[in-house]
Design an enzyme around this catalytic site. Sequence first.
Site, PDB file in Angstrom:
ATOM      1  N   LYS A   1      40.276  39.123  35.604  1.00 15.38           N
ATOM      2  CA  LYS A   1      38.848  38.909  34.469  1.00 15.38           C
ATOM      3  C   LYS A   1      39.303  39.999  33.792  1.00 15.38           C
ATOM      4  O   LYS A   1      38.959  41.264  34.023  1.00 15.38           O
ATOM      5  CB  LYS A   1      37.680  39.240  35.454  1.00 15.38           C
TER       6      LYS A   1
ATOM      7  N   GLU B   1      39.821  34.328  33.972  1.00 16.86           N
ATOM      8  CA  GLU B   1      38.404  34.162  33.655  1.00 16.86           C
ATOM      9  C   GLU B   1      37.784  34.890  32.622  1.00 16.86           C
ATOM     10  O   GLU B   1      37.899  36.169  32.391  1.00 16.86           O
ATOM     11  CB  GLU B   1      37.578  34.290  34.948  1.00 16.86           C
TER      12      GLU B   1
END
Length: 202
Positions: free
Chosen positions: A32, A99
């Site tokens: 992320k 993500e």
Amino acid sequence: MKTYFITGISTEVGKTVASAIAVEALKADYWKPIQSGELDNCDTKKVKQLISNTTSVFHKNSYALKTPMSPHASAEIDGVKIDTSKIKAPKTKNNLVIEGAGGLLVPLNNTETILDIISKHAEIIVVSRHYLGSINHTLLTLNLLEQKGFKTKLIFSGNEHKTTEDIILKMSKTEYIGRINEEPYFDKNVIKEYAELFKGKL
């Protein structure tokens, strides 16, 4: 090895659960790049708690911001400026699931958005969830990605809304992976079931 970038048509549409399913299905690494808010229970920790395999590696955020806002605003509150040249994908010999934060055009600074940090070699998985306006948001997202030359796939999240889903699939050229239903809860077993279901379509 492949890189998959998971984005949504908005915030809170199910990107993190979709990321966990993809990580489990592919036994991929997870990254992320930018976390805004919830640092004590960040998305990396959430995905890690939902994974059963022991292969996946969870890489450190490039930016971990304190306030749950758009990254550009959260960074300003923290007194930092997001420099996209410092957002570099981790080196790995494994598949990598990345993500995003919010949607494609979420600003990172005054000139760049999430779209600017997506590698041209990444396959994009778009997570769409039904709400008033979601057809427009989904088609805009898919059309922009198509214009930029990305290969896209689509996941629906939440309870089925047939008229919304049918028209999106008819009007877009994207591949359809499947739906993540509105489950009572998500744990390792539920994620593993979806991973088996989606594995051949990722």
